[in-house]
Structure formats: structure tokens, C-alpha cells
Design a protein around this motif. Structure first.
Motif, short mmCIF file in Angstrom:
data_model
loop_
_atom_site.label_atom_id
_atom_site.label_comp_id
_atom_site.label_asym_id
_atom_site.label_seq_id
_atom_site.Cartn_x
_atom_site.Cartn_y
_atom_site.Cartn_z
N UNK A 21 13.26 17.61 8.94
CA UNK A 21 13.40 18.19 10.14
C UNK A 21 12.30 18.02 10.59
N UNK A 22 10.83 17.98 10.22
CA UNK A 22 9.39 18.17 10.64
C UNK A 22 9.10 16.36 11.52
N UNK A 23 10.36 15.59 10.78
CA UNK A 23 9.39 14.23 11.21
C UNK A 23 10.50 13.59 12.34
N UNK A 24 11.56 14.87 12.81
CA UNK A 24 12.56 14.36 13.80
C UNK A 24 11.53 13.97 15.13
N UNK A 25 10.70 13.84 15.52
CA UNK A 25 9.76 14.03 16.50
C UNK A 25 9.08 12.63 16.37
N UNK A 26 8.49 12.04 15.77
CA UNK A 26 8.20 10.87 15.35
C UNK A 26 9.01 10.20 15.29
N UNK A 27 10.15 10.62 15.02
CA UNK A 27 11.55 9.20 14.13
C UNK A 27 11.56 9.35 16.08
N UNK B 136 0.65 -1.12 -0.18
CA UNK B 136 0.50 -0.17 -0.16
C UNK B 136 1.00 1.20 -0.39
N UNK B 137 0.50 1.76 -0.43
CA UNK B 137 1.67 3.82 -1.02
C UNK B 137 -0.15 4.70 0.03
N UNK B 138 -0.08 5.86 0.68
CA UNK B 138 -0.41 6.72 0.44
C UNK B 138 0.35 8.11 0.96
N UNK B 139 -0.28 8.88 -0.21
CA UNK B 139 0.16 10.27 0.41
C UNK B 139 -0.50 11.05 1.45
N UNK B 140 0.70 11.53 1.83
CA UNK B 140 -0.01 11.69 3.47
C UNK B 140 0.35 13.30 3.49
N UNK B 141 -0.78 14.16 4.39
CA UNK B 141 -1.06 15.51 4.46
C UNK B 141 0.23 16.83 4.85
N UNK B 142 1.72 15.32 5.21
CA UNK B 142 2.26 16.50 5.91
C UNK B 142 3.50 15.50 5.86
N UNK B 143 4.74 16.03 6.60
CA UNK B 143 6.25 14.43 6.35
C UNK B 143 5.53 14.13 7.89
N UNK B 144 5.38 15.05 8.77
CA UNK B 144 5.06 14.33 11.02
C UNK B 144 4.24 13.06 10.35
N UNK B 145 3.00 13.12 9.52
CA UNK B 145 2.02 12.06 9.49
C UNK B 145 2.10 10.79 8.45
N UNK C 28 21.74 13.36 15.71
CA UNK C 28 21.13 13.72 16.74
C UNK C 28 20.18 14.74 16.80
N UNK C 29 19.25 14.37 15.53
CA UNK C 29 18.17 14.67 15.18
C UNK C 29 16.80 15.69 16.34
N UNK C 30 16.41 14.24 17.08
CA UNK C 30 15.69 14.29 17.75
C UNK C 30 16.52 14.09 19.15
N UNK C 31 15.47 14.56 19.88
CA UNK C 31 15.75 14.43 21.71
C UNK C 31 15.92 13.52 22.12
N UNK C 32 16.56 13.55 23.52
CA UNK C 32 17.51 12.49 24.40
C UNK C 32 18.23 11.62 24.20
N UNK C 33 18.56 10.83 24.28
CA UNK C 33 20.04 10.25 24.85
C UNK C 33 19.39 9.08 23.79
#
Length: 378
Positions: free
Chosen positions: A86-92, A52-61, A130-135
Motif C-alpha cells: 500500500x505504501x509503495x503505490x505512489x512510486x509504483x 548491491x543490496x540496501x535496506x531502506x527506511x521504508x517501502x516508499x523509499x 488498481x493500486x495506484x491512481x490514473x489510467x
């Protein structure tokens, strides 16, 4: 004689071919130059593989979607470029902490912000670490040819499955759009690693246990094995905790499962290093220009060699340390202001000369520009 599947394709298309061979059956993404061809190829070809392929509304999603699909048991991938990365970093970061195997391809372009959409860069190298926070410990691979784009993508999927973690493929605009003739291997020729499944009963299953490898079996969500999935710091059962020993145990295990096995995931190429006095350490498209610089320099009597990095993160400390013991100087050419050179300097225990050749105007480094730095050394 077996028919050879020879094709003349872009690095981006080779990346998609590698993902399909590795068993990726879900792709969610938001088109962005210079990575868009990966999404286009996956959109065209996944249905034929039952995917399956889905085009999402943005990179976060997009990353949220591939996390969900991977939890449901499907090998999943997305592709993007600098601003999307950059937008993806929280979910990564969420995927690192919840140990969801996913692959993110970043076809690098100049930045910051929207920067240079159609120009080459290697300026996301440190962001991949180092894109996302934490260890946490990141895994990132870097192809240096169209053929390698296929194989490094397969390797990225396998590493993600083996260690239950996000893995990043660092391409660049030139590799993504460059065309070369390659042979697409038969499925039977490709080593495939699948995540391990629980072998104990549902009542005995512990989703985040401190076992020897640090990697726990990964049940298909909804298959009856109880798993509480949260980005909060959690105990061995997955429930939120702030108990110091449990917090320390979780963070230590996540780091240990990668660091203790880092040597096995190192991949690099060595050329003419046996008698080299000056070595180039390069990756991606720059490694090809550095190789040509070595060949030109050798004809001029200069003792030059090349170490091409295929595994960027974890950084191959042991290999570069060994190189530092027998060369006089290391030159690190990069399409940024100097990122991997910081790692070489970090492990330079003997005070060897470390020099950078940097270009960050959206253009490629030429062999002559790289060789010129070696000629400065007397």
C-alpha cells in the motif's frame, strides 16, 4: 552427465534465485513478514554477483531507490507484503508513468492494515491491478509452486524489461514459506530479455515517441542521451504538458503497449477441461487445492476441470470466455471475499453459473471445501 543443482528451498528463496538468474543486480527493501526471506537472500547473494543490496527506511523509499537504480541501467527489484505494498503505490504509479522497468514481489498476508502478518491471503489481487491512481494497465504474475516462484520471477523481470513497466509478482504466505525440492537451472538455460538501447544519435533521440510498439529505447541515465524524467504528464521529449492531444497520445500509448501484446504474455495451465461440466478457475496456492479437488471429484464420477492462472493481469479474457462456452458452471475459489470472480463475471456473456468459494480468516482452503461447492450444483 551434467550435475543437477537440486535444492530444498522456500518459495521466497526461489523467488530470489529467479531474480538473480534474470539479472537483477539491485535490491532495495524494508523487511516485512512474510516476504523477509527474499530480502535476506538478496542481501547474502547479490555481492557475489557484483550487485548491491540496501535496506531502506521504508517501502516508499524502497521503490524510489529501485526506480533510480533502474534508470541508471541496473535490473532492480523489491519485495514486500500488504501494508508495504500500500505504501509503495505512489512510486509504483511514478514508475508506470515514467516507464521504468522494476519488479515488486508482494507476498500476500491478511489485511487491511497490518492485518495478519503470518497468515495467508490473496486479498491484494485487485490492488495489484488498481493500486495506484490514473489510467494504466498493470502486469501481474502468480506462481503456484516453489519451482514456479523461480520461473515466474524470471518472467516478471523479462516482462518489465520488454515493456518498460513495473511488473508485480503475487505470491502468498503459504507459497513463500513452503519448501519443495527444485532444480536451479543453469544460466545458459534461462531466456533473458534486456531493455533496448537507443541506436540513433543523441541529437535524434526522442525518449517518449509514439512508435509502433509503444515501447521506446531506454538509455542509461547519464550516458549523454537527454531524457527529462517527470511524473507530470509529458510530451514526447519528456517535458510537462497539458496540451490535450499530447496528453491523450501519452496515455493511449502507455495502455496500447501492454494491451496490444497482452495475448503473448498469457500463461496458464489446463487440466481435465476437455469434457468438464464444472471448471475451477484458481491461482496461487489455491490452485493446488483445487487440483486435488478435481482429482477427488473425478474419482466420484464428477466431470471437473481446472484452469490455473499464471498471468493475473492483464486478465486472460479470451481464455476464460472460451471456457465459458463449453462448461455449465465456473467456480472461483479464492482466499479473499471475491476478487478474480468479478473478472469472470464481467466476461460471462452467456449467463453461465459463476460461484465463489471464499475464505478470509487466514487459513488455507482445503480440497474438500472446494469440492463441496461443486457438490452443491445439481
Amino acid at each position: 552427465m551434467k550435475n543437477r543443482n537440486l535444492v530444498f528451498i522456500q518459495g521466497n528463496e526461489a523467488c530470489a534465485e529467479g531474480a538473480l538468474l534474470a539479472g537483477v543486480r539491485f535490491f532495495a527493501g524494508y523487511p516485512i513478514t512474510p516476504s523477509t526471506e527474499i530480502a535476506e537472500e538478496m542481501a547474502k547473494k547479490l555481492p557475489a554477483f557484483g550487485g548491491r543490496f540496501i535496506q531502506m527506511e521504508d517501502e516508499i523509499a524502497s521503490v524510489a531507490a529501485i526506480c533510480g537504480a533502474s534508470e541508471a541501467g541496473v535490473k532492480s527489484m523489491t519485495a514486500t507484503s500488504g501494508p508495504g505494498f500500500s505504501l509503495m503505490q505512489e512510486n509504483i504509479g511514478y514508475a508506470y508513468f515514467t516507464e521504468i522497468p522494476i519488479v515488486i514481489v508482494n507476498v500476500q498476508r491478511g489485511g487491511p492494515s497490518t492485518g495478519l502478518p503470518t497468515k495467508v491471503s490473496q486479498s491484494d489481487t485487485m490492488q495489484a491491478r488498481w493500486g495506484t491512481h490514473g489510467d494504466y494497465t498493470a502486469i501481474a504474475v502468480a506462481p503456484n509452486s516453489v519451482r514456479d516462484s523461480l520461473y515466474q520471477t524470471i518472467r516478471a523481470v523479462n516482462l518489465a524489461e520488454k515493456y518498460r513497466t513495473p511488473v508485480i509478482v503475487l505470491l502468498d504466505e503459504v507459497l513463500g514459506h513452503m519448501r519443495e525440492k527444485i532444480e536451479i537451472p543453469d544460466e545458459s538455460e534461462v531466456e533473458i530479455i534486456n531493455r533496448t538501447r537507443p541506436t540513433v544519435s543523441r541529437d535524434d533521440f526522442i525518449p517518449y515517441g509514439n512508435n509502433e510498439t509503444g515501447v521506446n529505447p531506454f538509455p542509461i541515465f547519464g550516458s549523454g542521451y537527454r531524457t527529462h524524467v517527470t511524473g507530470l504528464t509529458h510530451d514526447i521529449h519528456g517535458f510537462p504538458t497539458s496540451n490535450p492531444p499530447e496528453v491523450a497520445a501519452l496515455l493511449s500509448r502507455l495502455r496500447r503497449k501492454i494491451d496490444s501484446d497482452a495475448k503473448s504474455m498469457m500463461e496458464f495451465e489446463e487440466e481435465m477441461l476437455d469434457d468438464a461440466e464444472i471448471a475451477f478457475v484458481a491461482y496461487g496456492i489455491v490452485a493446488r487445492a483445487a487440483r486435488q479437488a478435481v482429482l477427488i471429484g473425478r474419482k466420484q464420477g464428477k466431470k471437473l476441470g481446472l484452469l490455473t492462472l499464471k498471468t493475473i493481469w492483464p486478465f486472460p479474457d479470451e481464455k476464460v470466455s472460451k471456457l465459458l462456452t463449453h462448461v455449465d458452471s465456473i467456480i472461483v475459489p479464492e482466499l479473499n471475499m471475491g476478487q478474480i470472480i468479478l473478472e469472470v463475471e464481467r466476461i460471462n456473456r452467456n449467463g453461465k453459473q459463476i460461484l465463489g468459494v471464499n475464505k478470509f480468516d487466514g487459513e488455507i482452503l482445503s480440497p474438500i471445501e472446494i469440492l463441496a461447492k461443486a457438490e452443491e450444483i445439481r
